[in-house]
Design a protein around this motif. Structure first.
Motif, PDB file in Angstrom:
ATOM      1  N   ALA A 107     -58.448 -55.415 -19.849  1.00 51.28           N
ATOM      2  CA  ALA A 107     -60.497 -55.335 -19.342  1.00 51.28           C
ATOM      3  C   ALA A 107     -61.271 -55.086 -19.286  1.00 51.28           C
ATOM      4  O   ALA A 107     -62.078 -54.299 -19.075  1.00 51.28           O
ATOM      5  N   HIS A 119     -61.197 -51.631 -20.915  1.00 55.29           N
ATOM      6  CA  HIS A 119     -62.867 -52.099 -22.116  1.00 55.29           C
ATOM      7  C   HIS A 119     -63.663 -51.961 -21.356  1.00 55.29           C
ATOM      8  O   HIS A 119     -64.940 -51.625 -21.924  1.00 55.29           O
ATOM      9  N   ASN A 120     -63.473 -52.397 -20.339  1.00 54.61           N
ATOM     10  CA  ASN A 120     -64.996 -52.457 -19.131  1.00 54.61           C
ATOM     11  C   ASN A 120     -65.224 -50.527 -18.988  1.00 54.61           C
ATOM     12  O   ASN A 120     -66.648 -50.487 -18.651  1.00 54.61           O
ATOM     13  N   ALA A 152     -64.321 -56.746 -22.904  1.00 53.65           N
ATOM     14  CA  ALA A 152     -63.509 -57.409 -21.602  1.00 53.65           C
ATOM     15  C   ALA A 152     -63.728 -58.636 -21.511  1.00 53.65           C
ATOM     16  O   ALA A 152     -62.460 -59.207 -20.651  1.00 53.65           O
ATOM     17  N   THR A 195     -67.324 -59.502 -16.052  1.00 54.18           N
ATOM     18  CA  THR A 195     -67.344 -59.048 -17.043  1.00 54.18           C
ATOM     19  C   THR A 195     -68.430 -60.246 -17.637  1.00 54.18           C
ATOM     20  O   THR A 195     -68.727 -59.749 -18.734  1.00 54.18           O
TER      21      THR A 195
END
Length: 334
Positions: free
Chosen positions: A267, A270-271, A293, A302
């Protein structure tokens, strides 16, 4: 060498003519001498071959040199593993060095905890005034006693902070290396960490609480993979995403806590992708990355960032650049 060596020491190298001699000499200087050295040259175009051939002729039977077309460190390591004759495998990068008693201390650890356990040591960083410490200290790992055993090594690679474990400090049984499998050719920097993580899924690690390896951390070296990856954020994020997807597959049937930690790492990747796209004014792609994310690991932070990139991409970009500048300033003052 008339009988098989107990240790096969693998040294991958690429255009390190000025450094590889130091690595080889540090292995030859070991107080434990039942070993062979395999230097696997990943297509060097400098005089690396000449340097190593000189050692090979002087120490016939103890040093073997091989050259392959440039295919990356992972392929070189895999090739060398297939050629290793020793009962145990050890690794050394061609710009690093061992202290003379390294293998002797690790054999003491194996005698105490069992030869089935991989064993790593502390290491000291050299050639960098901003990094005058050891790997354990830099990672915040405080171990008691000269020798010890870690029951769950995966925590080192998924917990907060650094692991303090480097492949060039490690020894393991060749049969165990066969169970771990190959180094991943898709990974240039994370290949060592991936290998150690997969090894940690199989068994406990023992350690020697002494800095018995010198790791060269010369800053801004043109041939350094770390420096190259730092300059190419896109490639770094690609590697991380591949790595964590791979670890998710490996932990599919394991404890939930371990998978939760891997999901958190994915995650966060992805951030970071969203940040990269924001910096490049790619607001649609940033939104897709934040959606991934949120889908990977749902948190309030998020969700808020996804909402911000959805309705106000330029504002999200400004906030990211502001925080990135603050982090950079903090790194310069600590």
């Amino acid at each position: 060498m008339t009988s098989l060596p107990r240790f096969s020491v693998i040294i991958p190298t690429y255009n390190r003519a000025s450094l590889v001699a130091g690595a080889v000499e540090s292995v030859l200087a070991q107080t434990y001498t039942d070993l062979e050295i395999i230097v696997m040259d990943d297509g060097s175009t400098d005089s690396t071959a000449e340097v190593v051939r000189h050692f090979e002729s002087e120490h016939r039977g103890r040093i073997r040199y091989y050259w392959q077309e440039n295919q990356g460190k992972s392929v070189a390591l895999n090739h060398a593993l297939g050629l290793a004759r020793g009962e145990f495998i050890a690794f050394l990068d061609s710009d690093d060095r061992w202290l003379p008693a390294k293998l002797e201390w690790q054999l003491r650890a194996l005698q105490e905890f069992g030869e089935q356990h991989p064993c790593f040591t502390d290491a000291r960083y050299i050639n960098n005034q901003n990094l005058q410490t050891t790997a354990f200290a830099f990672a915040g790992r405080e171990y008691k006693g000269e020798l010890g055993l870690i029951s769950d090594p995966t925590v080192l690679f998924l917990g907060t902070g650094r692991s303090g474990v480097y492949i060039q400090t490690l020894i393991l049984q060749k049969t165990l290396a066969g169970r771990v499998g190959d180094f991943d050719p898709k990974l240039r920097i994370g290949n060592d960490t991936d290998y150690l993580f997969r090894l940690g899924l199989l068994t406990r690690f023992c350690f020697v609480n002494k800095p018995l390896v010198e790791i060269d951390r010369t800053a801004n070296r043109k041939d350094g993979l770390i420096e190259q990856m730092a300059r190419d954020e896109y490639l770094r994020l690609q590697e991380r995403e591949h790595l964590y997807h791979k670890w998710l597959d490996l932990t599919r049937d394991l404890q939930n806590n371990l998978r939760t930690q891997v999901l958190g790492r994915l995650a966060e990747t992805h951030n970071e992708w969203a940040n990269w796209h924001l910096a490049n004014h790619e607001y649609g792609k940033a939104r897709k990355s934040m959606s991934r994310a949120v889908a990977t690991q749902f948190t309030a932070r998020t969700v808020f960032k996804l909402a911000l990139t959805t309705v106000a991409g330029p504002i999200a970009r400004r906030e990211y650049l502001k925080r990135d500048a603050e982090r950079a300033k903090h790194r310069m003052t600590t």
